[in-house]
Design an enzyme around this catalytic site. Structure first.
Site, mmCIF file in Angstrom:
data_model
loop_
_atom_site.group_PDB
_atom_site.id
_atom_site.type_symbol
_atom_site.label_atom_id
_atom_site.label_comp_id
_atom_site.label_asym_id
_atom_site.label_seq_id
_atom_site.Cartn_x
_atom_site.Cartn_y
_atom_site.Cartn_z
ATOM 1 N N THR A 175 0.846 -1.200 0.000
ATOM 2 C CA THR A 175 0.000 0.000 0.000
ATOM 3 C C THR A 175 0.876 1.242 0.000
ATOM 4 O OG1 THR A 175 -1.878 -1.037 1.121
ATOM 5 C CG2 THR A 175 -1.702 1.348 1.301
ATOM 6 N N PHE A 177 0.974 5.152 0.853
ATOM 7 C CA PHE A 177 0.335 6.195 1.646
ATOM 8 C C PHE A 177 0.912 7.553 1.235
ATOM 9 C CE2 PHE A 177 0.150 2.386 4.187
ATOM 10 C CZ PHE A 177 -1.055 2.438 4.870
#
Length: 294
Positions: A175, A177
């Site tokens: 992921t 961010f």
């Protein structure tokens, strides 16, 4: 001027992946859990936090759709990025054996990314609001048949035993961010091997081949565009906004020329952030370059 809070806002409960990202990148700041992404944005905008850690895309699940709408409207600024490999741990109440389990609770994306272990054991998957919330639910339930799929931090926070580690179906689950601030913090032009990322949104003018013409400047000036995505505005099929990431600083001549050409063919252009590239991004770029040479 708003007083410093030393807090960084994130969406979810303590123990969520976003909480882990906050602690990894800013170990001296206090994570501030927020129920929704909008709450996290508002906490930063209203001065309840100094920064916000927001997931923007995942290698498996794709982009986080809400963020592409919230970020441009928020008038907040991207000042950094963080890439985190995502791992899920199978956890249950202390002393529970795997043979006792009947249900596994987690966020819908986590359930989808751990199908193999759930299917192999014949467990029933139950969708929860988020991964850390599922761990808290198991902790409070006193039900030995319940398990959760959640980050390692959640097991520590909610007193659960990890029965099996890293149970995700794939090792390529990462992921990305972005770190948000109320104030822009533009780094100086890069030197040597430094890489700066510029993120912006734009809407092209209503003329034939406008997008093709708008993008031409990046190709002719040798600017590396690492992301270009479109999404609809206001529920209309023909109101399209584009989100883009490039490698380069707006003050560098090639980027400045490319952005000038983009402005000519755009009805709206706004830079959301200029910030140093995270080491994970550079490592990935290096491995791709080696593959191309091979």
């Amino acid at each position: 001027m708003t007083a410093s809070t030393n807090r960084i806002a994130f969406q979810g409960e303590f123990g969520a992946n976003s909480d882990m990202a906050c602690r990894d990148m800013f170990p001296d700041m206090d994570p501030l859990p927020c129920a929704t992404f909008e709450d996290a944005f508002n906490a930063l905008a209203q001065g309840d936090a100094d920064l916000a850690m927001i997931p923007i895309e995942n290698t498996i699940a794709g982009r986080v759709a809400d963020i592409h709408h919230l970020l441009p409207e928020s008038r907040l600024h991207i000042v950094g990025e963080y890439f985190m490999p995502i791992h899920f741990q199978l956890m249950a109440l202390p002393g529970v054996d795997r043979s006792e389990l009947r249900t596994v609770h987690s966020h819908v994306h986590a359930v989808g990314q751990c199908r193999k272990i759930v299917r192999a054991n014949g467990w029933k998957a139950v969708v929860a609001g988020d991964t850390a919330g599922a761990a808290r639910l198991v902790s409070e339930s006193n039900d030995r048949t319940m398990a959760a799929l959640a980050p390692r931090l959640a097991a520590e926070l909610y007193g659960l035993d990890i029965l099996e580690e890293n149970v995700e179906d794939t090792e390529t689950n990462v992921t990305r961010f972005v770190v948000l601030s109320r104030e822009a913090s533009i780094p100086p032009r890069p030197v040597a091997d430094e890489v700066v990322v510029t993120t912006f949104v734009f809407r092209v003018r209503n003329i034939p081949a406008a997008l093709y013409k708008a993008m031409g400047g990046f190709a002719t000036n040798g600017v590396n565009m690492t992301k270009l995505e479109s999404y609809q505005l206001g529920g209309k099929f023909f109101a399209t906004q584009f989100y883009a990431d490039i490698h380069g600083h707006p003050d560098e001549a090639p980027v400045a020329r490319a952005m000038e050409e983009l402005r000519f063919f755009s009805r709206e252009l706004r830079i959301l952030g200029v910030y140093p590239a995270h080491p994970f991004r550079l490592a990935q770029n290096g491995s791709h370059a080696e593959e191309a040479e091979g």
